[in-house]
Structures are given as C-alpha cells and as structure tokens.
Design an enzyme around this catalytic site. Sequence first.
Site, PDB file in Angstrom:
ATOM      1  N   GLU A   1     -45.807 -83.623 -15.714  1.00 59.10           N
ATOM      2  CA  GLU A   1     -46.979 -83.075 -15.802  1.00 59.10           C
ATOM      3  C   GLU A   1     -47.012 -81.733 -16.595  1.00 59.10           C
ATOM      4  O   GLU A   1     -47.886 -81.702 -17.843  1.00 59.10           O
ATOM      5  CB  GLU A   1     -47.969 -82.680 -14.508  1.00 59.10           C
ATOM      6  CG  GLU A   1     -48.323 -83.767 -13.920  1.00 59.10           C
ATOM      7  CD  GLU A   1     -47.238 -84.392 -12.646  1.00 59.10           C
ATOM      8  OE1 GLU A   1     -46.091 -84.093 -12.801  1.00 59.10           O
ATOM      9  OE2 GLU A   1     -47.572 -85.165 -11.809  1.00 59.10           O
TER      10      GLU A   1
ATOM     11  N   GLY B   1     -39.714 -74.196  -4.903  1.00 62.74           N
ATOM     12  CA  GLY B   1     -40.886 -73.986  -5.642  1.00 62.74           C
ATOM     13  C   GLY B   1     -42.031 -73.228  -4.961  1.00 62.74           C
ATOM     14  O   GLY B   1     -42.600 -72.587  -5.380  1.00 62.74           O
TER      15      GLY B   1
ATOM     16  N   LYS C   1     -43.771 -90.218  -7.774  1.00 57.41           N
ATOM     17  CA  LYS C   1     -43.716 -89.964  -9.290  1.00 57.41           C
ATOM     18  C   LYS C   1     -42.725 -91.159 -10.074  1.00 57.41           C
ATOM     19  O   LYS C   1     -43.227 -91.394 -11.218  1.00 57.41           O
ATOM     20  CB  LYS C   1     -42.681 -88.763  -9.049  1.00 57.41           C
ATOM     21  CG  LYS C   1     -43.226 -87.375  -8.799  1.00 57.41           C
ATOM     22  CD  LYS C   1     -41.989 -86.339  -9.149  1.00 57.41           C
ATOM     23  CE  LYS C   1     -42.095 -85.149  -8.442  1.00 57.41           C
ATOM     24  NZ  LYS C   1     -41.147 -84.177  -8.430  1.00 57.41           N
TER      25      LYS C   1
HETATM   26  O1  F6P Z   1     -44.565 -81.506  -5.629  1.00 59.03           O
HETATM   27  C1  F6P Z   1     -43.157 -81.523  -5.903  1.00 59.03           C
HETATM   28  C2  F6P Z   1     -42.773 -80.227  -6.666  1.00 59.03           C
HETATM   29  O2  F6P Z   1     -41.364 -80.368  -6.477  1.00 59.03           O
HETATM   30  C3  F6P Z   1     -42.910 -78.955  -5.907  1.00 59.03           C
HETATM   31  O3  F6P Z   1     -42.238 -78.725  -4.671  1.00 59.03           O
HETATM   32  C4  F6P Z   1     -42.873 -77.976  -6.873  1.00 59.03           C
HETATM   33  O4  F6P Z   1     -43.554 -76.758  -6.591  1.00 59.03           O
HETATM   34  C5  F6P Z   1     -43.586 -78.892  -8.213  1.00 59.03           C
HETATM   35  O5  F6P Z   1     -43.135 -80.264  -7.892  1.00 59.03           O
HETATM   36  C6  F6P Z   1     -43.221 -78.655  -9.550  1.00 59.03           C
HETATM   37  O6  F6P Z   1     -41.739 -78.542  -9.678  1.00 59.03           O
HETATM   38  P1  F6P Z   1     -41.168 -77.673 -11.018  1.00 59.03           P
HETATM   39  O7  F6P Z   1     -41.520 -76.207 -10.841  1.00 59.03           O
HETATM   40  O8  F6P Z   1     -39.839 -78.211 -11.080  1.00 59.03           O
HETATM   41  O9  F6P Z   1     -42.131 -78.265 -12.300  1.00 59.03           O
END
Ligand code: F6P
Length: 546
Positions: A214, A270, A511
């Site tokens: 995304e 995260g 995913k």
């Molecule tokens: O939803 C899964 C996840 O890994 C979260 O834990 C994390 O905050 C989010 O996706 C975004 O991940 P990233 O910071 O690696 O883009």
Amino acid sequence: MSDTPQLTRRPEWTALEDHRAQWQPHLRELFADDPSRAERYTVRVGDLRIDYSKHLITDETLALLQELATATDVFGLRDAMFRGERINVTENRAVLHTALRAPRDAVIEVDGENVVPQVHEVLDRMAGFADRIRSGEWTGHTGRRIRNVVNIGIGGSDLGPAMAYEVLRAYTDRELTVRFVSNVDGADLHEATRDLDPAETLFIVASKTFTTIETITNATSARSWLLAGLGGDEKAVARHFVALSTNAEKVAAFGIDTANMFEFWDWVGGRYSYDSAIGLSLMIAIGPDRFREMLDGFRIVDDHFRNAPAEANAPLLLGLLGVWYGNFFDAQTHAVLPYSHYLSKFTAYLQQLDMESNGKSVQRDGEPVQWQTGPVVWGTPGTNGQHAYYQLIHQGTKLIPADLIGFVNPVAELRGELKAQHDLLMANLFAQGQALAFGKTAEEVRAEGVPEEQVPHRTFHGNHPTTTVLATELTPSVLGQLIALYEHKVFVQGAIWNIDSFDQWGVELGKVLAKRVEPALTEGADVPGLDPSTAALVAAYRTLRK
Ligand code: F6P
C-alpha cells in the site's frame, strides 16, 4: 509442550474462578458497603488520575488477580523487556520501544551495544530537519517554502502520527497543512493532494520494512504526481521526499537519497513506533520541543510501570481488570470512550496496539491457548457515542467494560467563549460513569410516576464497569502518558495469556493472497487454488470492470 503449567490449571486461576462463581456483585452494594472505595481505588500517575472504583472488584479480587500476575511472572517479563532481551520470540527480536524515550545518559544494550546514543542521534537529526521545514529554510525544488506535509504509511506507520497530530492539533503550526495517506484506494491520495501545490509539498514515506505494498504504491503515485507538477525533473525528488524506515537498501532502491532517511530499528514494533522517526510528521507539526515533552510523558509512565508496587501499578491494574472481564465474565469487547474531540482517532490507534498485539491463539511455545485472549477494542468520542450505541451498553445484554477519558481544562484556544461547552462535555462523562454503574431501579422509576407497563423499559440495571481517566489538561506530555499506559496494559495481558504480543503473523495470509489475486483482476490471469466463492466473485468483477 513446556513444563510451565497451563494458565487455566494454575491454582491462582481456579481461585479466581471460584471467587467469581461465589459472588454476584453489584456496584450499588459495593459502594454502599465501602464508600471509601472511590479514594482507595484511585491511582495517580504523572498528570493522570485513574479511578477504577467502578469495577466489579473487591480487595479480595485484586489480591487474587495480583497473585495471578505473580504466578505468570509479569514483572519478570517486564524486566526482560526493559533490559533488551529478545522477548519477541517468534521474530527473535528485542522489544525496546521504551528506549525511544530513554534519557540521553541511559544505557540500554542490545547485543552488547548501547542503543540510546543512536536514538538521540536520530531525534537530533529529526529536530534539525523539522526546524528547517518550520522556519522555511528547507525549500522545495523550485525554491518555494514547504507548506504541506503528506505522510504516506499504513498501520503503525500511519495510525500513530495521524492520531497524535489530531490529539495535539492545538499545538501545531496552523500555517502548515499536514495530511496522512494510508489506503491503497487511490481516493485517499487523490483527496489528500488534489488541492496542494507540488512545489510546496513534502512527502514523508513511512514504512518500517519499506516493502508494504500500500505504502510503496501510494509513494510511487505521489512521486509521479510531484514530477508531473514540477516539469519532470527527477532531481526534485530529493527536495520533496524523505523516508522513515529500518531498511536503507529498499529506501535507496525506491529512489530516495538515504541522506534524507530517518532510521529506526528492528526492536521497535510498528504499532509501538510513533515516538521513533515515524513521528517526524508530528514533530514538524508541533515542533521538536513539544515532541520531547511528549517523550517525557511516555517516560513518566515507563518509570512508573517499572518501579511502582503491584497494588499501585496502573498498567498492571488495568491489564488485570481486562483479564478479569475477558476470562471470568466472558466480556468480548472493550470500549474506549474519550470525552475530547481531539481524541477522535485515539481508539482507532488503540485497536492496532491492542488487537494486533494480543489477537493471538497460540502460546509463546506454539501450543494452542485454552482461554480467551485480546478483546475487540472499539469506541468513538463519548458524547457522539451517547447518541448512537450507548443504548446497548446501558440496556443491552452484553457486558462491555469501558474507559472514559477526559480532561479537567480545555486546551488554551478553547478557554474563551467555548469554555462553558467544556463543562457540559465533562458533565456528560461524569453522568455516564454514574449511570452505567448505578443505573436506575424499578422503584426509582415508579417513584417518578411512570406507568407500570413502561417501568421495565425505563429501568437501568446498571453494574456496567468503567475506568475513568482524568487528566488536568491535554498536553503533549499527557498524550505520551496515556499511550504508554495502554502500551504497558497490553503488555501485561499478553504476559498473563502467555502469547507473543510483538509479532503479527495474522496479517500475512491476506497480503500474500492479494498479490496472487491482483493479476486475475487486471489481466484475467488464471489463479490456481481460488475457492469457488472467490473465483465467482473475481469472474463477476472481470465481467463488470470498465
Ligand atoms: O499490518 C501489518 C503491519 O506489519 C503492521 O504491524 C505495521 O505497522 C504495518 O503493517 C506497516 O508496516 P510497515 O511500516 O513496514 O510499512
């Protein structure tokens, strides 16, 4: 299977089951028996006054819950976390978000290396950059001042800074426009950028892994938008894009100069990261000094969690109360109801913090759990909720423990003519706490002359437990205190349930499947292994797609 006794077979657990079975408490009686409970069951931490007297507990309940915490070694795991041990077992990582707010002279080691100097080095770089944006010294490619900041990230790389920006809006530079884009739905980026001038816009690409589809998709589209608006000169990217990540290689591969990258580390989860480099957009909005005040607030509660005795340890108490309702009253959900418009994104942030952390059904050693784990966390600002779903909390059939959060004083900007509205807002918080706990008996309803056939409809059984968190004022420090309170509450519950609160494997399957399904939508590619329902939906999509 490990030698550790199963949680539900522990004597401390069965003692709680017996206690629960023998006892049908009502808050009316509990307060009648002990009017001092309001004072006795209030704990003060920093600027927070936490009243947990409106809970279905007695001293015996609390003692039994604390015995469970001792038996499950919550404080042992807590100390291991603060020491930097690899308590995230499935990812073999330390869990050290507390190091993000440690003072400069602290020593916290991961694999023999003190991480505190790195933390402060990044904070100082962030502060320097934030000051340059705020003062206008950092200009865009055409020499114009940056007036718009767009954070692109998702999950922990979005919810934290987006929530905190909203909470601390009264402290932000009102000349800056700060927006947050997370959804891969192009509408999000479109609406965030459609009225912005690319020459005055800074994109902050926030992603711990820098592989999240995304975020990379939105960042790529933002890059095209910028270049289209600035005549296509690739050199513009360096003035308009910075990255927040643990992954320098991927940042460089995306085309962002790593000189414009603010790093953090794999020991920051995260959902525990907005006080790291992930908070850059917030720091630009409120300024480095306010950001540091927020970190000080986190630290107040970290120190409290580490040092306060069990009976006065706020995160421990809140965690234990959640276990009490989830495991012994079958409560499935937990409502967080802030009485502050500024906290409109607070519960959404807590959803990730709590549900991604404790939405687990295997223990740390991989054995299935035989008990309930994390609750569904939900809620919106209280007064709006009162006119929507509070009916069910008051008179429905479900037990919904709730947190009511409010502030004694409104922020400075609201102390003029709007001050009276604040009193009305807070009157609602106090009224709801009372109504939920004590309700209104049939006798009280009858005494008002209500016709008999309406009495059952207008009776409130009460006995709905709430915690009231009252802070003097909504400041950056208080926000830090609140977030650390919930972080450690979630920690306590994960420790008791013996789950790994710091991984998130449950988001992976969707995913992977999305990546497989996409070519079927765009190119009509055959995707082996689709179930009949999904295959039919994909076929219908293909047929109707314009
Ligand atoms: O939803 C899964 C996840 O890994 C979260 O834990 C994390 O905050 C989010 O996706 C975004 O991940 P990233 O910071 O690696 O883009």
